[in-house]
Design a protein around this motif. Structure first.
Motif, short mmCIF file in Angstrom:
data_model
loop_
_atom_site.label_atom_id
_atom_site.label_comp_id
_atom_site.label_asym_id
_atom_site.label_seq_id
_atom_site.Cartn_x
_atom_site.Cartn_y
_atom_site.Cartn_z
N VAL A 1 7.11 19.50 2.11
CA VAL A 1 7.89 18.80 1.08
C VAL A 1 9.22 18.37 1.65
CG1 VAL A 1 6.85 19.90 -0.95
CG2 VAL A 1 8.79 20.99 0.21
N SER A 2 9.83 17.43 0.94
CA SER A 2 11.20 17.03 1.28
C SER A 2 11.92 16.60 0.02
CB SER A 2 11.21 15.90 2.30
OG SER A 2 10.69 14.71 1.75
N ARG A 3 13.21 16.92 0.00
CA ARG A 3 14.05 16.49 -1.11
C ARG A 3 15.40 16.07 -0.53
NH1 ARG A 3 15.67 19.88 -6.53
NH2 ARG A 3 16.44 18.11 -7.75
N SER A 4 15.52 14.77 -0.28
CA SER A 4 16.73 14.24 0.30
C SER A 4 17.70 13.72 -0.77
CB SER A 4 16.40 13.12 1.29
OG SER A 4 15.68 12.09 0.63
N LYS A 5 17.18 13.54 -1.98
CA LYS A 5 18.00 13.12 -3.11
C LYS A 5 17.63 13.97 -4.32
CE LYS A 5 16.38 8.93 -3.01
NZ LYS A 5 16.17 7.50 -3.33
N THR A 6 18.55 14.13 -5.23
CA THR A 6 18.28 14.94 -6.42
C THR A 6 17.05 14.44 -7.17
OG1 THR A 6 20.62 15.47 -6.73
CG2 THR A 6 19.20 15.66 -8.67
N GLU A 7 16.87 13.13 -7.23
CA GLU A 7 15.85 12.57 -8.08
C GLU A 7 14.45 12.52 -7.49
OE1 GLU A 7 18.70 11.19 -7.13
OE2 GLU A 7 18.48 9.04 -6.66
N ASP A 8 14.30 12.73 -6.19
CA ASP A 8 12.99 12.59 -5.57
C ASP A 8 12.54 13.85 -4.84
OD1 ASP A 8 13.66 9.17 -4.69
OD2 ASP A 8 12.40 9.93 -6.30
N PHE A 9 11.27 14.20 -5.06
CA PHE A 9 10.67 15.36 -4.40
C PHE A 9 9.31 14.92 -3.90
CE2 PHE A 9 10.37 19.48 -3.03
CZ PHE A 9 9.60 20.37 -3.77
N LEU A 10 9.16 14.88 -2.59
CA LEU A 10 7.95 14.35 -1.98
C LEU A 10 7.06 15.49 -1.48
CD1 LEU A 10 9.49 11.49 0.19
CD2 LEU A 10 8.67 11.39 -2.16
N LEU A 11 5.77 15.35 -1.74
CA LEU A 11 4.77 16.30 -1.25
C LEU A 11 3.88 15.58 -0.24
CD1 LEU A 11 3.32 19.12 -1.55
CD2 LEU A 11 1.82 17.97 -3.21
N THR A 12 3.78 16.13 0.97
CA THR A 12 2.99 15.50 2.02
C THR A 12 1.86 16.41 2.47
OG1 THR A 12 4.86 14.19 2.82
CG2 THR A 12 3.02 14.53 4.34
N LEU A 13 0.67 15.82 2.52
CA LEU A 13 -0.46 16.47 3.15
C LEU A 13 -0.56 15.84 4.53
CD1 LEU A 13 -0.90 16.33 -0.04
CD2 LEU A 13 -3.33 16.65 0.47
N GLU A 14 -0.27 16.62 5.55
CA GLU A 14 -0.16 16.06 6.89
C GLU A 14 -1.50 15.53 7.38
OE1 GLU A 14 2.64 15.62 8.30
OE2 GLU A 14 3.97 16.94 7.15
N SER A 15 -2.57 16.23 7.07
CA SER A 15 -3.92 15.84 7.47
C SER A 15 -4.86 16.32 6.37
CB SER A 15 -4.27 16.46 8.81
OG SER A 15 -5.60 16.13 9.19
N ALA A 16 -5.17 15.43 5.45
CA ALA A 16 -5.89 15.83 4.24
C ALA A 16 -7.26 16.42 4.55
CB ALA A 16 -6.04 14.63 3.31
N THR A 17 -7.62 17.45 3.79
CA THR A 17 -8.94 18.07 3.89
C THR A 17 -9.60 18.05 2.50
OG1 THR A 17 -8.20 20.31 3.37
CG2 THR A 17 -8.06 19.63 5.68
N SER A 18 -10.91 18.23 2.48
CA SER A 18 -11.63 18.18 1.22
C SER A 18 -11.17 19.28 0.26
CB SER A 18 -13.14 18.29 1.46
OG SER A 18 -13.44 19.49 2.14
N SER A 19 -10.70 20.40 0.81
CA SER A 19 -10.22 21.50 -0.04
C SER A 19 -8.92 21.14 -0.78
CB SER A 19 -9.99 22.76 0.79
OG SER A 19 -8.96 22.57 1.73
N GLN A 20 -8.30 20.05 -0.40
CA GLN A 20 -7.09 19.60 -1.07
C GLN A 20 -7.39 18.58 -2.17
OE1 GLN A 20 -5.01 18.56 2.64
NE2 GLN A 20 -3.54 20.20 2.19
N THR A 21 -8.64 18.32 -2.41
CA THR A 21 -9.02 17.53 -3.58
C THR A 21 -8.63 18.33 -4.82
OG1 THR A 21 -10.86 16.37 -2.52
CG2 THR A 21 -10.97 16.66 -4.92
N SER A 22 -7.81 17.74 -5.68
CA SER A 22 -7.26 18.48 -6.80
C SER A 22 -6.47 17.53 -7.69
CB SER A 22 -6.33 19.59 -6.28
OG SER A 22 -5.90 20.43 -7.33
N VAL A 23 -5.94 18.09 -8.76
CA VAL A 23 -4.96 17.38 -9.59
C VAL A 23 -3.61 18.02 -9.30
CG1 VAL A 23 -4.21 16.81 -11.91
CG2 VAL A 23 -6.65 16.85 -11.37
#
Lengths: 115, 111
Positions: free
Chosen positions: B66-88
């Protein structure tokens, strides 16, 4: 570590009847907040009710009320006069008032309402 | 409306590709959270933030950053997506003493 446990995965209630959903939590903190959220099929998370741990009086919101037992670490939700629109998944949640605290959820309970 | 927006709302991606989900708020809440929701598991915390550049791991953080460089934004990164990360995936925001407000969720499918 703080944990929230909802041991019943599913419950069913007859329309117009009363149902109670159970939640227990584990914490060593004394000042915290507890919540019940409703998630209908639309996936939207809707706040049902909140309870501050320092308040001894149980929270009430219309047909929804809680039984907060701080010593027992129990926080159950009572739904009176159940309606078809109450059918949803319900989550219990907790966070303590210290800095940098997590917001922890239980696994949820699916409530169905029989007409 | 709590002023929280998740994007995208739906995404299909291939295994091994990077994916970034964005959570944007207009309410100046201090705390921001990323959860994943899977049947039988409820909402599990991935990462959270308690201020700009202040983040910490949740219970299911492996494979996510994750990264939060500004108060208003919070980013979630999957570096290399896998099938187990299929989700809501849900983003939530709160301030001290308030309830949490949630985004509409992002349905991610990794094929």
């Amino acid at each position: 570590a703080q944990t929230v446990t909802q041991s019943q995965p599913e419950m069913s209630v007859q329309e117009a009847e009363t149902v109670t959903l159970s939640c227990t939590y584990d914490t060593s903190e004394s000042d915290y907040y507890l919540f019940w959220y409703k998630q209908p099929p639309s996936r939207q998370m809707i706040l049902v009710i909140r309870q501050e741990a320092y308040k001894q009086q149980n929270a009430t919101e219309n047909r929804f009320s809680v039984n907060f037992q701080k010593a027992a670490k129990s926080f159950s939700l009572k739904i009176s006069d159940s309606q078809l629109g109450d059918a949803a998944m319900y989550f219990c949640a907790y966070y303590y008032t210290g800095a940098n605290s997590k917001l922890t959820f239980g696994k949820g309970i699916t409530l169905s309402v029989r007409p | 409306d709590a002023g929280i927006t998740q994007s995208p709302r739906h995404k299909v991606t291939e295994t091994g590709t990077p994916v970034t989900l964005r959570c944007h708020q207009t309410e100046n809440h201090r705390y921001m959270y990323w959860y994943r929701q899977d049947p039988g598991h409820g909402l599990r915390l991935i990462h959270y933030s308690y201020g700009v550049k202040d983040t910490d791991k949740g219970e299911v953080s492996d494979g996510y950053s994750v990264s939060r460089s500004k108060t208003e934004d919070f980013l979630l990164t999957l570096e290399s997506a896998t099938s187990s990360q299929t989700s809501v995936y849900f983003c939530a925001i709160r301030s001290q003493g308030t309830e949490a407000f949630f985004g509409q969720g992002t349905r991610l499918t990794v094929v």
